[in-house]
Design a protein around this motif. Structure first.
Motif, mmCIF file in Angstrom:
data_model
loop_
_atom_site.group_PDB
_atom_site.id
_atom_site.type_symbol
_atom_site.label_atom_id
_atom_site.label_comp_id
_atom_site.label_asym_id
_atom_site.label_seq_id
_atom_site.Cartn_x
_atom_site.Cartn_y
_atom_site.Cartn_z
ATOM 1 N N VAL A 2 -23.911 16.853 -8.226
ATOM 2 C CA VAL A 2 -22.764 17.015 -7.346
ATOM 3 C C VAL A 2 -21.752 15.911 -7.600
ATOM 4 O O VAL A 2 -22.108 14.731 -7.685
ATOM 5 C CB VAL A 2 -23.213 16.981 -5.873
ATOM 6 C CG1 VAL A 2 -22.007 17.095 -4.961
ATOM 7 C CG2 VAL A 2 -24.203 18.109 -5.592
ATOM 8 N N GLN A 3 -20.507 16.312 -7.731
ATOM 9 C CA GLN A 3 -19.435 15.336 -7.895
ATOM 10 C C GLN A 3 -18.289 15.670 -6.960
ATOM 11 O O GLN A 3 -17.891 16.831 -6.833
ATOM 12 C CB GLN A 3 -18.922 15.341 -9.336
ATOM 13 C CG GLN A 3 -19.724 14.482 -10.284
ATOM 14 C CD GLN A 3 -18.992 14.236 -11.586
ATOM 15 O OE1 GLN A 3 -18.429 15.147 -12.167
ATOM 16 N NE2 GLN A 3 -18.997 12.994 -12.045
ATOM 17 N N LEU A 4 -17.757 14.648 -6.324
ATOM 18 C CA LEU A 4 -16.543 14.750 -5.529
ATOM 19 C C LEU A 4 -15.535 13.809 -6.149
ATOM 20 O O LEU A 4 -15.817 12.615 -6.311
ATOM 21 C CB LEU A 4 -16.802 14.364 -4.074
ATOM 22 C CG LEU A 4 -17.813 15.215 -3.302
ATOM 23 C CD1 LEU A 4 -18.035 14.643 -1.905
ATOM 24 C CD2 LEU A 4 -17.343 16.652 -3.215
ATOM 25 N N VAL A 5 -14.370 14.341 -6.515
ATOM 26 C CA VAL A 5 -13.368 13.537 -7.200
ATOM 27 C C VAL A 5 -12.070 13.577 -6.414
ATOM 28 O O VAL A 5 -11.455 14.637 -6.267
ATOM 29 C CB VAL A 5 -13.139 14.034 -8.633
ATOM 30 C CG1 VAL A 5 -12.080 13.180 -9.319
ATOM 31 C CG2 VAL A 5 -14.443 13.990 -9.425
ATOM 32 N N GLU A 6 -11.667 12.400 -5.936
ATOM 33 C CA GLU A 6 -10.411 12.284 -5.193
ATOM 34 C C GLU A 6 -9.256 12.039 -6.155
ATOM 35 O O GLU A 6 -9.421 11.415 -7.208
ATOM 36 C CB GLU A 6 -10.468 11.129 -4.201
ATOM 37 C CG GLU A 6 -11.594 11.185 -3.182
ATOM 38 C CD GLU A 6 -12.816 10.417 -3.632
ATOM 39 O OE1 GLU A 6 -13.622 10.012 -2.762
ATOM 40 O OE2 GLU A 6 -12.973 10.196 -4.853
ATOM 41 N N SER A 7 -8.091 12.506 -5.753
ATOM 42 C CA SER A 7 -6.868 12.234 -6.514
ATOM 43 C C SER A 7 -5.688 12.261 -5.561
ATOM 44 O O SER A 7 -5.812 12.720 -4.421
ATOM 45 C CB SER A 7 -6.681 13.269 -7.631
ATOM 46 O OG SER A 7 -6.551 14.563 -7.096
ATOM 47 N N GLY A 8 -4.561 11.763 -6.040
ATOM 48 C CA GLY A 8 -3.335 11.815 -5.256
ATOM 49 C C GLY A 8 -2.943 10.514 -4.594
ATOM 50 O O GLY A 8 -1.883 10.441 -3.967
ATOM 51 N N GLY A 9 -3.757 9.494 -4.729
ATOM 52 C CA GLY A 9 -3.398 8.213 -4.144
ATOM 53 C C GLY A 9 -2.257 7.556 -4.893
ATOM 54 O O GLY A 9 -1.841 8.017 -5.955
ATOM 55 N N GLY A 10 -1.745 6.492 -4.307
ATOM 56 C CA GLY A 10 -0.649 5.766 -4.959
ATOM 57 C C GLY A 10 0.038 4.838 -4.004
ATOM 58 O O GLY A 10 -0.473 4.523 -2.925
ATOM 59 N N LEU A 11 1.212 4.392 -4.421
ATOM 60 C CA LEU A 11 2.033 3.470 -3.638
ATOM 61 C C LEU A 11 3.173 4.242 -2.995
ATOM 62 O O LEU A 11 3.879 4.999 -3.667
ATOM 63 C CB LEU A 11 2.583 2.369 -4.542
ATOM 64 C CG LEU A 11 3.576 1.397 -3.919
ATOM 65 C CD1 LEU A 11 2.915 0.587 -2.821
ATOM 66 C CD2 LEU A 11 4.154 0.476 -5.008
ATOM 67 N N VAL A 12 3.340 4.057 -1.698
ATOM 68 C CA VAL A 12 4.400 4.748 -0.976
ATOM 69 C C VAL A 12 4.989 3.807 0.065
ATOM 70 O O VAL A 12 4.294 2.908 0.557
ATOM 71 C CB VAL A 12 3.841 6.033 -0.312
ATOM 72 C CG1 VAL A 12 2.793 5.704 0.731
ATOM 73 C CG2 VAL A 12 4.941 6.887 0.269
ATOM 74 N N GLN A 13 6.246 4.002 0.394
ATOM 75 C CA GLN A 13 6.882 3.183 1.417
ATOM 76 C C GLN A 13 6.486 3.678 2.808
ATOM 77 O O GLN A 13 6.146 4.850 3.000
ATOM 78 C CB GLN A 13 8.398 3.241 1.272
ATOM 79 C CG GLN A 13 8.924 2.465 0.075
ATOM 80 C CD GLN A 13 10.433 2.361 0.093
ATOM 81 O OE1 GLN A 13 11.121 3.242 0.580
ATOM 82 N NE2 GLN A 13 10.962 1.268 -0.457
ATOM 83 N N ALA A 14 6.546 2.773 3.751
ATOM 84 C CA ALA A 14 6.258 3.149 5.138
ATOM 85 C C ALA A 14 7.174 4.304 5.557
ATOM 86 O O ALA A 14 8.359 4.326 5.221
ATOM 87 C CB ALA A 14 6.476 1.953 6.053
ATOM 88 N N GLY A 15 6.585 5.248 6.270
ATOM 89 C CA GLY A 15 7.319 6.444 6.662
ATOM 90 C C GLY A 15 7.206 7.587 5.675
ATOM 91 O O GLY A 15 7.590 8.722 5.989
#
Length: 123
Positions: A2-15
């Motif tokens: 079983v593997q769970l792979v997250e993606s979509g993270g990063g740096l974003v400004q508040a709001g």
């Protein structure tokens, strides 16, 4: 395996907004609850939200009204839409899978974990 792979993270400004994805393989999670947790530096891993197979979800008070979970059972994928992000949302975000179709807010209720994706919110 079983593997769970997250993606979509990063740096974003508040709001700002981000959408995280969690793709599962090796097991079909369409009949089981899944969850999101996060861990900030120096802090315990904490519950963010949980969703069952029919889409019923529960959230931590700190994110309720800003974060929304969804899932595409056909793709064996879960999502976390995050809006109105705050610097205190900065953390590594982990997806997790259960062996029961009941939402849960404790780490011990989850049997499978991803490696995490970093979300950083700048002020």
């Amino acid at each position: 395996q079983v593997q769970l792979v997250e993606s979509g993270g990063g740096l974003v400004q508040a709001g700002g907004s981000l959408r995280l994805s969690c793709a599962a393989s090796g097991r079909t999670f369409s009949n089981y609850a899944m969850g999101w947790f996060r861990q900030a530096p120096g802090k315990e891993r904490e519950f963010v939200g949980s969703i069952n197979s029919s889409g019923t979800s529960v959230y931590a008070i700190s994110v309720k009204g800003r974060f929304t979970m969804s899932r595409d059972n056909g793709k064996n994928t879960m999502y976390l839409q995050m809006t109105s992000l705050k610097p205190e949302d900065t953390a590594v975000y982990y997806c997790a899978g259960r062996s029961r179709d009941i939402v849960a807010n404790t780490r011990s209720a989850y049997d499978y974990w991803g490696q995490g994706t970093q979300v950083t919110v700048s002020s």
